[in-house]
Design a protein around this motif. Structure first.
Motif, mmCIF file in Angstrom:
data_model
loop_
_atom_site.group_PDB
_atom_site.id
_atom_site.type_symbol
_atom_site.label_atom_id
_atom_site.label_comp_id
_atom_site.label_asym_id
_atom_site.label_seq_id
_atom_site.Cartn_x
_atom_site.Cartn_y
_atom_site.Cartn_z
ATOM 1 N N GLY A 1 42.515 36.044 3.088
ATOM 2 C CA GLY A 1 41.169 35.656 3.521
ATOM 3 C C GLY A 1 40.509 36.710 4.398
ATOM 4 O O GLY A 1 39.471 36.453 5.018
ATOM 5 N N PRO B 1 38.117 39.587 5.455
ATOM 6 C CA PRO B 1 36.874 40.136 4.885
ATOM 7 C C PRO B 1 37.165 41.450 4.154
ATOM 8 O O PRO B 1 38.043 42.229 4.573
ATOM 9 N N PRO B 2 36.437 41.699 3.047
ATOM 10 C CA PRO B 2 36.666 42.947 2.285
ATOM 11 C C PRO B 2 35.951 44.137 2.934
ATOM 12 O O PRO B 2 35.137 43.981 3.844
ATOM 13 N N ARG B 3 36.280 45.324 2.477
ATOM 14 C CA ARG B 3 35.641 46.609 2.845
ATOM 15 C C ARG B 3 35.797 46.913 4.336
ATOM 16 O O ARG B 3 34.880 47.430 4.987
ATOM 17 N N PHE C 1 32.585 43.224 14.709
ATOM 18 C CA PHE C 1 31.538 42.237 14.360
ATOM 19 C C PHE C 1 30.755 41.792 15.586
ATOM 20 O O PHE C 1 29.533 41.703 15.577
ATOM 21 N N MET D 1 34.942 32.841 11.753
ATOM 22 C CA MET D 1 34.615 32.636 10.327
ATOM 23 C C MET D 1 34.241 31.163 10.082
ATOM 24 O O MET D 1 33.337 30.861 9.297
ATOM 25 N N TYR E 1 30.705 30.750 11.398
ATOM 26 C CA TYR E 1 29.750 31.466 10.520
ATOM 27 C C TYR E 1 29.487 30.624 9.269
ATOM 28 O O TYR E 1 28.345 30.419 8.863
ATOM 29 N N GLN F 1 26.519 38.073 15.545
ATOM 30 C CA GLN F 1 26.881 39.487 15.375
ATOM 31 C C GLN F 1 26.057 40.379 16.298
ATOM 32 O O GLN F 1 24.862 40.161 16.469
ATOM 33 N N ALA G 1 31.344 47.914 5.911
ATOM 34 C CA ALA G 1 31.719 46.622 6.543
ATOM 35 C C ALA G 1 32.082 46.939 7.981
ATOM 36 O O ALA G 1 31.687 46.294 8.915
ATOM 37 N N LYS H 1 32.027 39.595 -5.935
ATOM 38 C CA LYS H 1 32.539 38.758 -4.827
ATOM 39 C C LYS H 1 32.864 39.608 -3.587
ATOM 40 O O LYS H 1 32.421 39.274 -2.484
ATOM 41 N N GLN I 1 34.088 34.623 4.250
ATOM 42 C CA GLN I 1 34.964 35.793 4.012
ATOM 43 C C GLN I 1 34.165 37.049 3.630
ATOM 44 O O GLN I 1 34.361 38.117 4.216
ATOM 45 N N CYS I 2 33.256 36.907 2.689
ATOM 46 C CA CYS I 2 32.686 38.125 2.074
ATOM 47 C C CYS I 2 31.250 38.428 2.495
ATOM 48 O O CYS I 2 30.667 39.408 2.024
ATOM 49 N N HIS I 3 30.661 37.596 3.360
ATOM 50 C CA HIS I 3 29.304 37.889 3.855
ATOM 51 C C HIS I 3 29.278 37.922 5.377
ATOM 52 O O HIS I 3 28.220 37.911 5.991
ATOM 53 N N LEU I 4 30.468 37.971 5.995
ATOM 54 C CA LEU I 4 30.536 38.080 7.463
ATOM 55 C C LEU I 4 29.956 39.449 7.854
ATOM 56 O O LEU I 4 29.213 39.586 8.825
ATOM 57 N N PHE I 5 30.307 40.454 7.042
ATOM 58 C CA PHE I 5 29.774 41.805 7.263
ATOM 59 C C PHE I 5 28.720 42.088 6.193
ATOM 60 O O PHE I 5 28.669 41.400 5.168
ATOM 61 N N PRO I 6 27.881 43.068 6.445
ATOM 62 C CA PRO I 6 26.834 43.400 5.453
ATOM 63 C C PRO I 6 27.456 43.586 4.061
ATOM 64 O O PRO I 6 28.521 44.216 3.942
ATOM 65 N N ILE I 7 26.830 42.993 3.029
ATOM 66 C CA ILE I 7 27.388 43.139 1.671
ATOM 67 C C ILE I 7 27.201 44.575 1.188
ATOM 68 O O ILE I 7 26.490 45.372 1.802
ATOM 69 N N ASN I 8 27.857 44.867 0.098
ATOM 70 C CA ASN I 8 27.735 46.186 -0.552
ATOM 71 C C ASN I 8 26.643 46.035 -1.613
ATOM 72 O O ASN I 8 26.899 45.542 -2.721
#
Lengths: 386, 386, 386, 386
Positions: free
Chosen positions: A28, A30-32, A147, A356, A359, A376, A385, C113, D361-368
């Motif tokens: 879980g 966050p990506p990037r 963040f 999270m 958010y 943020q 990210a 995603k 999870q995936c929009h906590l940080f700015p998206i790509n």
């Protein structure tokens, strides 16, 4: 099941003192987010055994390896697997303990619960399991810092009878360097020396002492904590009290607050120069109604004296025969110096999970700017990210 | 989400101070347990507002109604819905509070978190939500008593400066009657009077005081608690610290234990006359390595002085204007007398959940009689489920 | 978070196609169960790539290593860590795919995603993740077999247009040997040959076909499944539909049952020679009201034709430019032969989790012998846990 | 425990057919969403018994009452309690059933599981429990529509042998009005008449028929679904298969897709006029790799013929005596017309839960922005939360 913590940022840990290795899966995330083993190794090194004369001499580098969930230096949002091999295992130290129970240790209760036990090094009850906490805690700290600008700092505030007076530590300006500048991780040099001496005094006699770790959180976003059962202080209490050897948890005024009246205890509100609602005092410890109010969160965790001591004690064997034992093996004379990064990690895991959750629930739609603030902090324009 | 507790015996609660009503759903309850509203009402009456001069005068009978999950007086194993209507609501008391934030209360942080708030009576932050804890706690106590002979008893051990010396309470033989025999729920009559006087002293001046609730568990089965994150003391800490107005939790030796060496602190093992492994002392508070060892579990919970006081305080309004306020409405001068059944309920919910977890994992197959004991005490032959 | 399954017997998986390795943590496993790597390797070998000409030629031995949770050949009740290294990675095969999206594959949606993707081998979307399902599934099968005599058997019942008539398979007496006796895992030799031919027909043209896996469960204890959301068929549907490439799930009469009237569809009850309540027919597929009734559970899972094909297709690149692509790399011409052990594993994970849930809730107290049966089959006297 | 669904938007339900009432708690709902009972009543009325001659004649208004979690017409973010009293209970209808088991119903398996059962109206196995699904489903629809413009529409696509050809329904432009314009909820008037006739044909003979409900989702945000276990199709399969009387679930090409080759089955990508990546065909049913791709999600759920029929059947009594029975009481001759709002509700609960998971999870940080799109559609400037 007992070896997972967190709902959104979920950590599942594995490993015993004398198995193949120890580690965790982080699911879980966050990506990037830029992530390399070195991001985790810094705190693993602060946790490592054998780091100073006042910790167990067990020689482990605790070098971690990430084998999934990261691609080209970035988290992919898929599960991150962190593994630390056990390299310096001395099973023989524990042959005696395969027979007799160490008083106040987990030996007896693991047998009572499971009817079987990995004896060497205390198996799953060994502090080596905390590698699976400290590694993901380091990633959680990085996310919180990036963040929301949140900083988490723990330090030793008591060893045995040496109690660091609270007023000698300025929580607004405390730095990691002040904490790391001595082997007991007490930010006040004078008290650090006294604490080290107190540990040395028992270490040389095969005995042990306990102590207290204080942890603060600066720049925690407002609104974290989910009443009524997952109040922030309840999650922090669980997370910290899940660490080995803990006996008590308090935040803000703590047990001492029970000696005040409401009028003495309440934190009056005022509006600061930026038009933000603040509290004049902080006996609430940064949490009111189970929810962070943006002030510094402060808490204290009591750690008992290490149970495994090189002193003669009466006990019983696994087949209930009364006996005497002197514990062999390498053990911490006092756990608090190594507990500092463990407490930081657990606090970080609570905060990132609650961030999270907040958010998802309360920032899915535009906030009510009259009563709420963005979670943020301002991000530099070209930030990935992170 | 924050309003459910438990994995096997799962309680989800709802309700605010001034809504239609308060209550809970209990899901996962074992079937064929005799259950009527009166089984729950006893503890609800011990929690009720308006029960004595030293509690809030709000007049609620808190009469509960079960509308599902029971058939012909027996639990069916399906979700049990318990509802208590709000009957004595005075919204007007809170008009002032719809404007100004009560210092150290949840008013401000609920606004910060949700951007909206049910103002009357503190909405969800009101202690009325604990109805949804005490009702299922009563059922959990019944199951634990019937299955394992487990008894849970809490009492007031400190009000303001009046501290009941531990040695004056015999945990082996403490009874509910001793606790219920005075309005402050302190089992020692002499100290009870001092405590009541301490509450009266502030109550008449619109102020408040805090205190400590001690809770013990006798005949807890061995093996409860699921390392590493759901250790018994971690779950107890979370459960108790999720109650309103808590500031600290400790078990066994607690914070005081940090002043002992390992040799002084350790509980030596011995084998009793029945061949059972016991500890000579109980600084471990009945829990070692996160797992119950069968000795009496003892813990202490710190409750702050009630934040809502009838005294002038500086604060700010919802639109951040600095102001003064005196809180209207009916409030507890000291929460600990009513907190006693709340702490018992949360401890019961932890234990029944961990009992079912232990039963599922470690008693699915025949136990290892050399190291383990049956969880269940001898059942009379023709016992229904209970 | 998405990479854990189960509440009591909890499996958390990690790993991508081209990372360091793939595996899982099993938490909550009953203690004292004999377990070695070979117990898991049997099913891992049935899942392995490169096992026959009709599966992907990727050469992996998928040899697993257990590095925690087992001591002296027995589960200790603590988390079991299973790791399988990736040894035969050809990142170059996927360079083209780092640019263009494979139609109907996960390439595009992982980017949508997460905003990032481990491109090689499809990263986390690769079937290699199923190692983390099949290994714990093997342990779950062992527990179910030992505790309740439960047997789980899946086989291929359709490949493209080749449909094995149901009446040609005797679910009462089906054996693993019949299934494993050919490379397509169809228990009927004649249809197996047709199926293999159908796969060969497309394989040689760089194309692919889909199919259906049928799975049966014999000797499932009665009472498994937890209405209303965790009904047994709902958990089985989720578990099976979480496998890669699935498009549909049905049990008992399935979609065909919608063409019958109630009178035609109902399974009449009768009492068998042992006085047990049975159903004459089994259109209920062994599950009624979401709960197992002891009859054979049977279900079918639809698997689409593999998306990655060596044929020219129109698609777009990551930066949205329309292009043509022919997928390189090694892929299954038909997934169903390797899907057989994956379906068995997921069914086993559902059943062991529901068995432990049923044991905790409904067998904590003595059962009602008039209406219930023991969950456990007769154990030989000196049985260890297993 | 079985009566909760969802991690972020968590619904816990309670209630049996003949208890005090039925309902649910919704926990984790975003705050400041306008909500009144009428928002929920619309779908409850579509679910209600006694709505037409082709549904059970049981007369219930199913009027719902919200008693917490809403203040001044707005959700407060705290648990929302929804209650619907049972008013038209005829316990006598079920006296016969307290003795004999209805074939293919839940009577027998509830006894097998719990050893006790609320007999009247099937207790918890009654479709009345779906009130606790449809009410929160209506709120979930409202959130999805407001946040992302998502629309969820289900309709009856088969009753017994009457199968509505897919090509006769334009999923791009299907409207609620088309569905609600007849009592069987089939959007094609000609086929609706045939379906009603098919139901009438069995209704008058005390028999029943099954059918299929098709459900589509327009404007689902891209990226919903959490591999590997909580893939969107796996959650949708579980949610739909947890409804009473279901036998199968399929999405996109479903079981029929297994008859195609990869080349025939794959959906080729292209870039549309807005520069968005689209698929030419939609055999993927809007979900690829377990994640929504923005295309219309379409699925079909098989419902068996109602088990309770007014026809003579062989069965057994609770004490295992073989007998004949004709079910009394009021039952649906075909469940699919009332199943339409139930399927919509469960799909909505899955999507809102996955939306909040994706956001956390995936929009906590700015998206790509190169690979991702905002989840939220453009909001009118002065929008409150809604």
């Amino acid at each position: 099941t007992g070896s997972s913590y967190g709902t959104h940022f979920r950590v599942s840990t594995f490993g015993e003192s004398h198995g193949g290795g120890v580690g965790c899966i982080i699911d879980g995330c966050p990506p990037r987010i830029p992530l390399t083993e070195s991001d985790l190794q810094f705190d693993l090194d602060r946790r490592r055994p054998g780091q100073s004369r006042i910790t167990t001499p067990r020689k482990e580098t605790d070098t971690c390896r990430i084998s999934s969930g990261v691609s080209e230096g970035m988290t992919t949002g898929t599960p991150i697997h962190v593994f630390v091999p056990n390299t310096d295992q001395r099973g023989l130290d524990y042959s005696e303990m395969s027979v007799a129970y160490r008083p106040s240790h987990a030996d007896a209760t693991y047998d009572m619960k499971y009817g079987v036990r990995s004896v060497q090094g205390g198996g799953r009850s060994s502090a080596r399991e905390t590698i699976g906490r400290v590694a993901p805690g380091a990633l959680a700290k990085k996310i919180l810092k990036q963040f929301a600008g949140t900083e988490i700092l723990a330090y030793v505030s008591q060893v045995h009878h040496v109690v660091l007076p609270e007023e000698l530590v300025d929580h607004e300006n405390l730095t990691l360097e002040q904490i790391e500048n001595n082997i007991v991780r007490c930010p006040n040099p004078e008290y650090a020396e006294k604490m080290i001496a107190a540990i040395d005094a028992v270490r040389t006699k095969g005995n042990s002492v306990g102590g207290v770790v204080t942890c603060i959180v600066r720049n925690a976003p407002r609104g974290l904590g989910t009443p009524v059962f997952d109040k922030l202080e309840a999650e922090l209490a669980k997370a910290c009290m899940s660490l080995p050897a803990t006996k008590g948890f308090e935040f803000g005024s703590g047990f001492a607050g029970t000696f005040l009246t409401g009028l003495e205890h309440n934190d009056e509100f005022y509006t600061d120069e930026n038009g933000r609602i603040r509290t004049r005092t902080n006996r609430s410890g940064g949490i009111q109604g189970g929810i962070s109010n943006g002030e510094i969160i402060n808490m204290r965790v009591a750690f008992k004296p290490t149970s495994t001591i090189g002193r003669k004690q009466n006990t019983v064997t696994r087949d209930k025969v009364e006996t005497e034992m002197i514990a062999r093996g390498r053990h911490d004379p006092c756990v608090v110096p190594r507990a500092v990064p463990m407490v930081e990690a657990m606090v970080a895991l609570v905060l990132v999970d609650q961030l999270m959750a907040q958010y998802a629930q309360c920032h899915l739609f535009p906030i009510n700017p009259e009563l709420q603030e963005p979670l943020q902090i301002e991000q530099p324009q070209n930030a990935t990210a992170l």
